[in-house]
Design a protein around this motif. Sequence first.
Motif, PDB file in Angstrom:
ATOM      1  N   ASN A   1       0.821  -1.214   0.000  1.00  0.00           N
ATOM      2  CA  ASN A   1       0.000   0.000   0.000  1.00  0.00           C
ATOM      3  C   ASN A   1       0.852   1.261   0.000  1.00  0.00           C
ATOM      4  OD1 ASN A   1      -2.714  -1.220   0.209  1.00  0.00           O
ATOM      5  ND2 ASN A   1      -1.949  -1.961   2.162  1.00  0.00           N
ATOM      6  N   GLU A   2       2.095   1.171  -0.473  1.00  0.00           N
ATOM      7  CA  GLU A   2       2.963   2.343  -0.545  1.00  0.00           C
ATOM      8  C   GLU A   2       3.103   2.799  -1.996  1.00  0.00           C
ATOM      9  OE1 GLU A   2       3.988   3.876   2.097  1.00  0.00           O
ATOM     10  OE2 GLU A   2       3.199   2.364   3.460  1.00  0.00           O
ATOM     11  N   MET A   3       3.571   4.022  -2.173  1.00  0.00           N
ATOM     12  CA  MET A   3       3.610   4.638  -3.499  1.00  0.00           C
ATOM     13  C   MET A   3       4.573   3.911  -4.436  1.00  0.00           C
ATOM     14  SD  MET A   3       4.217   8.673  -4.407  1.00  0.00           S
ATOM     15  CE  MET A   3       3.076   9.138  -3.107  1.00  0.00           C
ATOM     16  N   VAL A   4       4.123   3.748  -5.686  1.00  0.00           N
ATOM     17  CA  VAL A   4       4.934   3.149  -6.743  1.00  0.00           C
ATOM     18  C   VAL A   4       5.032   4.170  -7.879  1.00  0.00           C
ATOM     19  CG1 VAL A   4       5.158   1.247  -8.383  1.00  0.00           C
ATOM     20  CG2 VAL A   4       4.149   0.842  -6.130  1.00  0.00           C
ATOM     21  N   ILE A   5       6.241   4.447  -8.349  1.00  0.00           N
ATOM     22  CA  ILE A   5       6.455   5.464  -9.379  1.00  0.00           C
ATOM     23  C   ILE A   5       7.343   4.896 -10.480  1.00  0.00           C
ATOM     24  CG2 ILE A   5       7.430   7.744  -9.905  1.00  0.00           C
ATOM     25  CD1 ILE A   5       6.823   8.588  -7.079  1.00  0.00           C
ATOM     26  N   VAL A   6       6.962   5.135 -11.728  1.00  0.00           N
ATOM     27  CA  VAL A   6       7.811   4.867 -12.881  1.00  0.00           C
ATOM     28  C   VAL A   6       8.098   6.213 -13.532  1.00  0.00           C
ATOM     29  CG1 VAL A   6       8.063   3.668 -15.079  1.00  0.00           C
ATOM     30  CG2 VAL A   6       6.806   2.593 -13.215  1.00  0.00           C
ATOM     31  N   LYS A   7       9.372   6.596 -13.567  1.00  0.00           N
ATOM     32  CA  LYS A   7       9.771   7.922 -14.048  1.00  0.00           C
ATOM     33  C   LYS A   7      10.342   7.860 -15.466  1.00  0.00           C
ATOM     34  CE  LYS A   7      12.226  10.480 -11.371  1.00  0.00           C
ATOM     35  NZ  LYS A   7      13.304  10.944 -10.455  1.00  0.00           N
ATOM     36  N   ASP A   8      10.359   9.034 -16.095  1.00  0.00           N
ATOM     37  CA  ASP A   8      11.074   9.252 -17.352  1.00  0.00           C
ATOM     38  C   ASP A   8      10.683   8.260 -18.440  1.00  0.00           C
ATOM     39  OD1 ASP A   8      12.363  11.248 -15.962  1.00  0.00           O
ATOM     40  OD2 ASP A   8      14.126  10.033 -15.505  1.00  0.00           O
ATOM     41  N   ILE A   9       9.384   8.090 -18.632  1.00  0.00           N
ATOM     42  CA  ILE A   9       8.889   7.226 -19.707  1.00  0.00           C
ATOM     43  C   ILE A   9       8.937   8.012 -21.017  1.00  0.00           C
ATOM     44  CG2 ILE A   9       6.929   5.878 -20.536  1.00  0.00           C
ATOM     45  CD1 ILE A   9       5.999   5.683 -17.600  1.00  0.00           C
ATOM     46  N   GLU A  10       9.608   7.457 -22.014  1.00  0.00           N
ATOM     47  CA  GLU A  10       9.707   8.128 -23.305  1.00  0.00           C
ATOM     48  C   GLU A  10       8.372   8.050 -24.040  1.00  0.00           C
ATOM     49  OE1 GLU A  10      14.430   7.477 -24.274  1.00  0.00           O
ATOM     50  OE2 GLU A  10      12.921   6.401 -25.413  1.00  0.00           O
ATOM     51  N   ILE A  11       7.911   9.206 -24.513  1.00  0.00           N
ATOM     52  CA  ILE A  11       6.616   9.283 -25.176  1.00  0.00           C
ATOM     53  C   ILE A  11       6.774  10.023 -26.499  1.00  0.00           C
ATOM     54  CG2 ILE A  11       4.313  10.345 -25.067  1.00  0.00           C
ATOM     55  CD1 ILE A  11       4.569   7.847 -23.396  1.00  0.00           C
ATOM     56  N   PHE A  12       6.235   9.416 -27.573  1.00  0.00           N
ATOM     57  CA  PHE A  12       6.148  10.072 -28.870  1.00  0.00           C
ATOM     58  C   PHE A  12       4.688  10.000 -29.309  1.00  0.00           C
ATOM     59  CE2 PHE A  12      10.347   8.260 -28.507  1.00  0.00           C
ATOM     60  CZ  PHE A  12      11.186   9.276 -28.938  1.00  0.00           C
TER      61      PHE A  12
END
Length: 351
Positions: free
Chosen positions: A201-212
């Motif tokens: 129940n703690e925060m999960v983060i995925v950073k710097d996802i490349e998007i086009f």
Amino acid sequence: MANFSEPSRRDHGSALSITSGSSSLSDADDCDNGRQPQTTDRDERRAHKKKKSRRARDGGISELNGGGSEGRSESRKRKHSLSKAARDPRDEPERKKKKKSKSGGTETRSPSPVIDFDGLSRPSRGTRERLEETEEQAATRFAKLSGAVRTILECVGEDPDREGVLGTPDRYARAMLFFTKGYQQNVRDIVNGAIFHEGHNEMVIVKDIEIFSLCEHHMVPFNGKPVSLRNYQSSRFSRLAPGTKQQMHIGYIPNNNVIGISKLPRIAEMFARRLQVQERLTREVANAIMEVLKPQGVAVVMESSHLCMVMRGVQKTTASTITSCVLGCFERKEKTRTEFLSLLGLHGSRL
């Protein structure tokens, strides 16, 4: 003359005995009347210490009210009156009653369910046709798109039969179908059951996802934020112009269930591979994760540079656009949002 003589020892002793007897008799009378004997010096000192400590605690209010337990209870009541002025009840403003939402849940700023029965998300007639087309229909679509590109070349003043652009219509048609392949993808197939019960129940983060993605207004790319000057000078981006680093950050707080970590970029990629505007892209990614995973909250932040305002129009090469969508506990609780932005390095500086 009268003769006054001193009393004899016998008389003096009898007088002392009478006096002591009378004092003992008065003590007995006091006890009979319910009065206690006079307190000693030690008791007086003890009572003085208690009074002094009580005065230090309540500021002497208990002494004004007579001391004892009644004084202490009364002092508690009076403490409240010191912090709040006495007012006529008729002068108090009327409190507004909170309106209950008809839906029974917490309303969000982006309450748009985006997953339909088969997970296509925002399907249109063309989306359905492209998803269910046969090989013959796909070949017909490709030939139609290639012919349209040839027409564009002719309209801009180019010779479509020139060697350099002879194969451009087919190449562009294949590229455009790849740029928009998200119309043929399904959220359910992308997740593929990769949801696991972990009790986390703690925060999960995925950073710097490349998007086009392609801007639906001009069909030119928007693909990320300008690189900072330090990174531009000292990193692998040094040979690229500012405005080429893609950034999407996704965070969620599980409700005991977690999703496969690679599924978050895949969901973002599916929505990005369509004709988009950045505001809707950010919102659709957040809503899709909220719908599929049912977490406590989802937050998505995207920063990008739009070539439609870099290559044409206002032509501002350093301008970037930041959009965010927060749902659930991220929307309700400021501390949760602050923690998310702090972990991204955006709190207090950029957002």
